[in-house]
Design an enzyme around this catalytic site. Structure first.
Site, PDB file in Angstrom:
ATOM      1  CG  HIS A 288      55.124  47.031  42.641  1.00  0.00           C
ATOM      2  ND1 HIS A 288      55.332  48.048  43.526  1.00  0.00           N
ATOM      3  CD2 HIS A 288      56.038  46.075  42.931  1.00  0.00           C
ATOM      4  CE1 HIS A 288      56.351  47.741  44.315  1.00  0.00           C
ATOM      5  NE2 HIS A 288      56.788  46.552  43.986  1.00  0.00           N
TER       6      HIS A 288
ATOM      7  CG  ASP B 222      58.174  38.440  42.776  1.00  0.00           C
ATOM      8  OD1 ASP B 222      57.510  39.280  43.409  1.00  0.00           O
ATOM      9  OD2 ASP B 222      59.215  37.912  43.211  1.00  0.00           O
TER      10      ASP B 222
HETATM   11  C1  SDX Z   1      56.694  42.230  45.515  1.00  0.00           C
HETATM   12  O1  SDX Z   1      55.974  46.542  47.782  1.00  0.00           O
HETATM   13  C2  SDX Z   1      57.095  46.106  47.264  1.00  0.00           C
HETATM   14  O2  SDX Z   1      58.046  46.836  47.065  1.00  0.00           O
HETATM   15  C3  SDX Z   1      57.138  44.589  46.996  1.00  0.00           C
HETATM   16  C4  SDX Z   1      58.292  44.082  46.166  1.00  0.00           C
HETATM   17  C5  SDX Z   1      59.616  44.194  46.906  1.00  0.00           C
HETATM   18  O3  SDX Z   1      60.655  44.236  46.247  1.00  0.00           O
HETATM   19  O4  SDX Z   1      59.584  44.101  48.171  1.00  0.00           O
HETATM   20  O5  SDX Z   1      58.388  44.805  44.946  1.00  0.00           O
HETATM   21  C6  SDX Z   1      58.124  42.597  45.828  1.00  0.00           C
HETATM   22  O6  SDX Z   1      55.960  41.870  46.397  1.00  0.00           O
HETATM   23  C7  SDX Z   1      56.210  42.382  44.092  1.00  0.00           C
HETATM   24  C8  SDX Z   1      54.687  42.038  43.943  1.00  0.00           C
HETATM   25  C9  SDX Z   1      54.584  40.524  43.797  1.00  0.00           C
HETATM   26  N1  SDX Z   1      53.168  40.086  43.828  1.00  0.00           N
HETATM   27  C10 SDX Z   1      52.560  39.657  42.719  1.00  0.00           C
HETATM   28  O7  SDX Z   1      53.066  39.624  41.592  1.00  0.00           O
HETATM   29  C11 SDX Z   1      51.132  39.160  42.958  1.00  0.00           C
HETATM   30  C12 SDX Z   1      50.205  39.678  41.878  1.00  0.00           C
HETATM   31  N2  SDX Z   1      50.006  41.116  42.062  1.00  0.00           N
HETATM   32  C13 SDX Z   1      48.960  41.575  42.860  1.00  0.00           C
HETATM   33  O8  SDX Z   1      48.322  40.743  43.710  1.00  0.00           O
HETATM   34  C14 SDX Z   1      48.914  43.062  43.132  1.00  0.00           C
HETATM   35  O9  SDX Z   1      49.261  43.706  41.981  1.00  0.00           O
HETATM   36  C15 SDX Z   1      49.752  43.574  44.279  1.00  0.00           C
HETATM   37  C16 SDX Z   1      49.436  42.867  45.540  1.00  0.00           C
HETATM   38  C17 SDX Z   1      51.194  43.427  43.970  1.00  0.00           C
HETATM   39  C18 SDX Z   1      49.428  45.056  44.415  1.00  0.00           C
HETATM   40  O10 SDX Z   1      48.109  45.120  44.788  1.00  0.00           O
HETATM   41  P1  SDX Z   1      47.429  46.542  44.994  1.00  0.00           P
HETATM   42  O11 SDX Z   1      48.329  47.679  44.714  1.00  0.00           O
HETATM   43  O12 SDX Z   1      46.750  46.492  46.322  1.00  0.00           O
HETATM   44  O13 SDX Z   1      46.483  46.570  43.820  1.00  0.00           O
HETATM   45  P2  SDX Z   1      44.960  46.537  43.986  1.00  0.00           P
HETATM   46  O14 SDX Z   1      44.590  45.266  44.651  1.00  0.00           O
HETATM   47  O15 SDX Z   1      44.502  47.835  44.560  1.00  0.00           O
HETATM   48  O16 SDX Z   1      44.571  46.418  42.451  1.00  0.00           O
HETATM   49  C19 SDX Z   1      44.139  47.528  41.719  1.00  0.00           C
HETATM   50  C20 SDX Z   1      43.321  46.887  40.604  1.00  0.00           C
HETATM   51  C21 SDX Z   1      42.263  45.947  41.138  1.00  0.00           C
HETATM   52  O17 SDX Z   1      41.228  45.906  40.187  1.00  0.00           O
HETATM   53  P3  SDX Z   1      39.943  46.920  40.404  1.00  0.00           P
HETATM   54  O18 SDX Z   1      39.463  46.709  41.839  1.00  0.00           O
HETATM   55  O19 SDX Z   1      40.468  48.305  40.164  1.00  0.00           O
HETATM   56  O20 SDX Z   1      38.924  46.478  39.372  1.00  0.00           O
HETATM   57  O21 SDX Z   1      44.200  46.101  39.776  1.00  0.00           O
HETATM   58  C22 SDX Z   1      43.789  44.749  39.854  1.00  0.00           C
HETATM   59  C23 SDX Z   1      42.960  44.600  41.105  1.00  0.00           C
HETATM   60  O22 SDX Z   1      42.031  43.521  40.956  1.00  0.00           O
HETATM   61  N3  SDX Z   1      45.030  43.948  39.926  1.00  0.00           N
HETATM   62  C24 SDX Z   1      45.216  42.815  39.283  1.00  0.00           C
HETATM   63  C25 SDX Z   1      46.531  42.426  39.576  1.00  0.00           C
HETATM   64  N4  SDX Z   1      47.089  43.310  40.399  1.00  0.00           N
HETATM   65  C26 SDX Z   1      46.141  44.262  40.620  1.00  0.00           C
HETATM   66  N5  SDX Z   1      44.386  42.080  38.473  1.00  0.00           N
HETATM   67  C27 SDX Z   1      44.921  40.940  37.972  1.00  0.00           C
HETATM   68  N6  SDX Z   1      46.196  40.519  38.197  1.00  0.00           N
HETATM   69  C28 SDX Z   1      47.010  41.227  38.995  1.00  0.00           C
HETATM   70  N7  SDX Z   1      48.248  40.799  39.224  1.00  0.00           N
END
Ligand code: SDX
Length: 430
Positions: free
Chosen positions: A308, A365
């Protein structure tokens, strides 16, 4: 330096910037003078460190896994309120008393019908159209029947626009669903409450009456409340961005629906089920192989429903949903093998240092899709259900933005890294 100021030194320039206090949570540094006084802009892709507005609607403490609407904890609201009660709270800043709630429910229930000309609108879509495309298009289309919503100025015009959107969204969603399965549209029944009416329009068929299970009504109320608002998330920030140009509420909300549809945002609930289904159906896909793919930097696969932008702890909505999932399945006297897979996947991820070190936990989700399935909704409707829940949050933010004297039309700057000046080269010399 006083603690009401932040000091920024750039070369020989030392800037004292005002600090803006929050009632709870992190204060802000006011950088509105930065470009004029120091000739610099800030760089913050995705605005993870940037407040786009003052807001009184929702507070999130991501480290503590805390979510409050107008000061009330989400857990209290989800279990004790109806969705329309929480919608009223988000829009008007207080929980309604019984008289206010009854008037609000009556106002909503008497505006659920769509203009009959909208039938041809749904007929124009192919059956395979994703209901999110229909929902966002229909949201704009509805406003064309009411000139007042194009330029609302008075409070009652804005209030009636809010009521119209909240009242008609379930009808639009249900008709989009009926169109996709080739069944006749079912008209709203104003004798039913908001969620009952939606279930009636979704599942009633001309050949049989489908009884509405009170357990399903209760579960859907909880689910809609858990999706009602969530601060300046991608779709809400989009609603504010579009609305900041003085675009009307309907077209601003329609833009928010487009942002929500993305698989990294509200589209994740559908992607979670697809991910779990692969593990269930594909003998080569296991819990371990799925975790390994999520960790593999060369694979753009992510563990859907995990991580998140704000929570570095368990999303409190996911906690409610996880406990609720089994309860709903029990009441529906059904089971879902995907729930057990979800539990195993969560346990494996939380035990893995990759997720633990990055503080990646289940978000709203991760479990919502399993409950939506148990309630009889097809996967393509999951993000639509998220959108119906988020309507009051989007409207409340649109209203707050329009009444905020600090609001400016959204126009971020950029860090330009393109070509410097070049002389033009005529076509035959290239
Ligand atoms: C919603 O913002 C809100 O409030 C949204 C929401 C709402 O009510 O409106 O809460 C609803 O959108 C919930 C989120 C739903 N999306 C998902 O479940 C999709 C999977 N999650 C991700 O794609 C991700 O976690 C995000 C998009 C939700 C957040 O991305 P960030 O904060 O930009 O995280 P990041 O890309 O900076 O990741 C940090 C690290 C990275 O690795 P490194 O570069 O440090 O090595 O964490 C890793 C990312 O690769 N990472 C994940 C991951 N989420 C982050 N690795 C694997 N699986 C994941 N789900």
């Amino acid at each position: 330096m006083s603690d009401s100021k932040a000091r920024l030194s750039i070369g020989d320039t030392i800037l004292e910037l005002d600090k803006l206090e929050a009632t709870v949570g992190q204060p802000a540094i006011d950088i509105r003078r930065l470009r004029a006084d120091a000739g610099h802009v800030t760089f913050d892709p995705g605005f993870a460190n940037t407040a786009n507005a003052r807001s009184e609607i929702t507070y999130i403490n991501g480290a503590a896994g805390e979510l409050r609407h107008r000061g009330y904890q989400i857990e209290d609201l989800a279990i004790n309120c109806s969705f329309l009660e929480v919608a009223y709270l988000l829009l008007y800043g207080k929980l309604p008393n019984r008289t206010e709630l009854e008037a609000w429910e009556l106002d909503i229930s008497t505006h659920t019908l769509l203009n009959e000309e909208m039938r041809s609108f749904f007929d124009a879509f192919p059956r395979r159209a994703h209901p999110m495309a229909v929902l966002s298009s229909a949201t704009n289309a509805i406003s064309t029947f009411y000139d007042v919503y194009r330029r609302p100025t008075r409070k009652q015009e804005i209030d009636s626009g809010a009521r119209t959107l909240i009242a008609k969204m379930p009808t639009v969603a249900a008709w989009a669903f009926k169109k996709s399965i080739g069944e006749p549209y079912v008209y709203p029944d104003n004798n039913l409450d908001y969620v009952e009416n939606f279930l009636h329009m979704m599942f009633t068929r001309p050949v049989e009456d489908v009884p509405i299970d009170p357990a399903v009504v209760k579960a859907l109320n909880v689910l809609l409340i858990l999706h009602a608002d969530h601060g300046q998330n991608c779709s809400t920030a989009t609603v504010r961005a579009v609305g900041s140009s003085r675009a009307n509420m309907f077209t601003s909300v329609a833009a928010g629906m487009g942002a929500l549809w993305g698989p990294l945002h509200g589209g994740a609930n559908q992607s979670v089920i697809e991910m779990l289904q692969v593990i269930h159906d594909d003998p080569d896909a296991t819990i371990d192989s799925t975790i390994a793919r999520a960790k593999d930097k060369d694979d753009d696969f992510r563990l859907m429903g995990f991580g998140h932008r704000v929570y570095s702890n368990y999303d409190p909505r996911a906690r409610v949903l996880k406990s609720y999932a089994e309860d709903v399945l029990d009441r529906m006297e059904t089971s879902d093998p995907l729930l057990e897979i979800a539990r195993e996947l969560e346990a494996a991820a939380l035990a893995d240092d990759y997720f633990a070190s990055r503080k990646l936990y289940p978000n709203v989700d991760f479990y919502s899709g399993i409950i939506f399935r148990a309630l009889g909704f097809p996967e393509r409707m999951f993000t639509v259900l998220f959108a119906i829940g988020r309507i009051p949050g989007w409207i409340a933010n649109w209203m707050e933005m329009n009444s905020d004297p600090d609001t400016r039309i959204m126009r971020p700057r950029q860090l330009y890294v393109g070509e410097t000046a070049r002389d033009f080269v005529p076509l035959d010399q290239r």
